[in-house]
Design a protein around this motif. Sequence first.
Motif, PDB file in Angstrom:
ATOM      1  N   TRP A 269      68.706  -6.600  -2.672  1.00  0.00           N
ATOM      2  CA  TRP A 269      67.731  -6.425  -1.656  1.00  0.00           C
ATOM      3  C   TRP A 269      66.288  -6.513  -2.332  1.00  0.00           C
ATOM      4  CZ3 TRP A 269      70.263  -1.439   0.221  1.00  0.00           C
ATOM      5  CH2 TRP A 269      71.319  -1.777   0.863  1.00  0.00           C
ATOM      6  N   VAL A 270      66.099  -6.539  -3.722  1.00  0.00           N
ATOM      7  CA  VAL A 270      64.877  -6.660  -4.210  1.00  0.00           C
ATOM      8  C   VAL A 270      64.700  -8.139  -4.644  1.00  0.00           C
ATOM      9  CG1 VAL A 270      63.302  -5.998  -6.118  1.00  0.00           C
ATOM     10  CG2 VAL A 270      65.045  -4.309  -5.254  1.00  0.00           C
ATOM     11  N   LYS A 271      63.140  -8.339  -4.518  1.00  0.00           N
ATOM     12  CA  LYS A 271      63.054 -10.023  -4.496  1.00  0.00           C
ATOM     13  C   LYS A 271      61.641  -9.976  -5.010  1.00  0.00           C
ATOM     14  CE  LYS A 271      62.955 -14.254  -2.327  1.00  0.00           C
ATOM     15  NZ  LYS A 271      63.312 -15.072  -0.972  1.00  0.00           N
ATOM     16  N   TYR A 272      61.335 -10.574  -6.139  1.00  0.00           N
ATOM     17  CA  TYR A 272      59.903 -10.982  -6.635  1.00  0.00           C
ATOM     18  C   TYR A 272      59.453 -12.257  -6.386  1.00  0.00           C
ATOM     19  CZ  TYR A 272      61.400  -6.697  -9.439  1.00  0.00           C
ATOM     20  OH  TYR A 272      61.754  -5.535  -9.902  1.00  0.00           O
ATOM     21  N   THR A 273      57.923 -12.171  -5.915  1.00  0.00           N
ATOM     22  CA  THR A 273      57.391 -13.589  -5.681  1.00  0.00           C
ATOM     23  C   THR A 273      55.989 -13.630  -6.298  1.00  0.00           C
ATOM     24  OG1 THR A 273      58.597 -13.882  -3.534  1.00  0.00           O
ATOM     25  CG2 THR A 273      56.848 -15.275  -3.965  1.00  0.00           C
ATOM     26  N   LEU A 274      55.747 -14.396  -7.071  1.00  0.00           N
ATOM     27  CA  LEU A 274      54.655 -14.806  -7.837  1.00  0.00           C
ATOM     28  C   LEU A 274      53.800 -15.981  -7.241  1.00  0.00           C
ATOM     29  CD1 LEU A 274      55.482 -13.726 -11.537  1.00  0.00           C
ATOM     30  CD2 LEU A 274      54.922 -12.234  -9.683  1.00  0.00           C
ATOM     31  N   THR A 275      52.805 -15.852  -6.742  1.00  0.00           N
ATOM     32  CA  THR A 275      52.109 -17.301  -6.115  1.00  0.00           C
ATOM     33  C   THR A 275      50.558 -17.207  -6.944  1.00  0.00           C
ATOM     34  OG1 THR A 275      50.686 -16.057  -4.490  1.00  0.00           O
ATOM     35  CG2 THR A 275      53.240 -16.616  -3.918  1.00  0.00           C
ATOM     36  N   SER A 276      50.038 -18.342  -6.342  1.00  0.00           N
ATOM     37  CA  SER A 276      48.590 -18.468  -7.148  1.00  0.00           C
ATOM     38  C   SER A 276      47.686 -17.285  -6.416  1.00  0.00           C
ATOM     39  CB  SER A 276      48.132 -19.874  -6.811  1.00  0.00           C
ATOM     40  OG  SER A 276      48.235 -20.020  -5.368  1.00  0.00           O
ATOM     41  N   ARG A 277      48.083 -16.468  -5.557  1.00  0.00           N
ATOM     42  CA  ARG A 277      47.250 -15.616  -5.087  1.00  0.00           C
ATOM     43  C   ARG A 277      47.213 -14.315  -5.039  1.00  0.00           C
ATOM     44  NH1 ARG A 277      45.817 -18.324   1.171  1.00  0.00           N
ATOM     45  NH2 ARG A 277      45.318 -20.255   0.099  1.00  0.00           N
ATOM     46  N   ARG A 278      48.930 -14.022  -5.208  1.00  0.00           N
ATOM     47  CA  ARG A 278      49.372 -12.468  -5.200  1.00  0.00           C
ATOM     48  C   ARG A 278      50.549 -12.455  -5.714  1.00  0.00           C
ATOM     49  NH1 ARG A 278      50.906 -12.885   1.395  1.00  0.00           N
ATOM     50  NH2 ARG A 278      51.837 -14.880   1.226  1.00  0.00           N
ATOM     51  N   ILE A 279      50.875 -11.173  -5.810  1.00  0.00           N
ATOM     52  CA  ILE A 279      52.264 -10.574  -6.029  1.00  0.00           C
ATOM     53  C   ILE A 279      53.043  -9.947  -4.979  1.00  0.00           C
ATOM     54  CG2 ILE A 279      53.489  -9.181  -7.749  1.00  0.00           C
ATOM     55  CD1 ILE A 279      51.293  -9.427  -9.491  1.00  0.00           C
ATOM     56  N   LYS A 280      54.046 -10.349  -4.623  1.00  0.00           N
ATOM     57  CA  LYS A 280      54.811  -9.921  -3.319  1.00  0.00           C
ATOM     58  C   LYS A 280      56.135  -9.217  -3.907  1.00  0.00           C
ATOM     59  CE  LYS A 280      56.682 -11.299   1.082  1.00  0.00           C
ATOM     60  NZ  LYS A 280      56.833 -12.170   2.139  1.00  0.00           N
TER      61      LYS A 280
ATOM     62  N   SER B 140      61.472  -4.977  -0.975  1.00  0.00           N
ATOM     63  CA  SER B 140      62.380  -3.705  -1.622  1.00  0.00           C
ATOM     64  C   SER B 140      62.892  -2.761  -0.490  1.00  0.00           C
ATOM     65  CB  SER B 140      61.665  -2.795  -2.717  1.00  0.00           C
ATOM     66  OG  SER B 140      60.672  -2.221  -2.251  1.00  0.00           O
ATOM     67  N   GLY B 141      63.448  -1.637  -0.928  1.00  0.00           N
ATOM     68  CA  GLY B 141      63.901  -0.822   0.404  1.00  0.00           C
ATOM     69  C   GLY B 141      65.308  -1.198   0.740  1.00  0.00           C
ATOM     70  N   TRP B 142      65.590  -0.211   1.805  1.00  0.00           N
ATOM     71  CA  TRP B 142      66.887  -0.253   2.224  1.00  0.00           C
ATOM     72  C   TRP B 142      67.013  -1.690   3.124  1.00  0.00           C
ATOM     73  CZ3 TRP B 142      71.727   1.546   1.926  1.00  0.00           C
ATOM     74  CH2 TRP B 142      72.693   1.306   2.831  1.00  0.00           C
TER      75      TRP B 142
END
Length: 240
Positions: free
Chosen positions: A151-162, A165-167
Amino acid sequence: MKAVDTTIALFTLAALSPAAAFVPSAASRAALGRTRALPQKSQPTCAPADKSSAVFHSGKGASALFGTGPSYTDVVSETEGDEDGDEEGGKKKKKKKDKKSGGDKEKVKLEAEVTFFEGGPDPSEVVAPAVSILTVIGIVPFSAALARQAWVKYTLTSRRIKIVSGWNGKDTTEVVYPDIVDMVYVWRFFGRCGDLVLTLRDGSKLEIRSLPDFERNYNYIRERTSASCQEKSAVLKPQN
């Protein structure tokens, strides 16, 4: 007899004198005839003798009733001129505003957001909980590690960090790079991945656990933070 004749003549003259008053004389009849013989001239109309005597005239100057000052036509022409001037001025202002707004739009226009990294935690975090499953206590951390992988997923872009997570991946956290004031890291599983803790402006902390390709992703995040954050954050040292 002469006396009688004289008396009769006097009475006759007295009787005829009132009627003679109403009979025109020869001189009067001659004058009347000359007057009738003259040609009739056209009578002047009621129009004013000159333009200046009119109440509203086409030129500037004095009017017959209102004294000196601008005429009606002058006032109308000046009003129309002012309106035309206002319209032209308004158009020029609009053009200037449009140019300014166009420039502002170009400045405000942001570059397209580019995704640098997208993925879940490194699978190596499941190894230790899997070994601990031999004990009854190890079942709980192993289940948590599997849930994170799903369920956890990391996304790095040129503007932000997303971070999702969670159930069932229902919680979403987003952070823009200017909000980061400090970065602290630690290597995991012999340098295969790493944990990253970000300190934000409001004092809260955001933890990114088991971030894959840690060296590359850490440098990417650090380069996009403020200069003060880069000074506080430690330079990444490769794991030997």
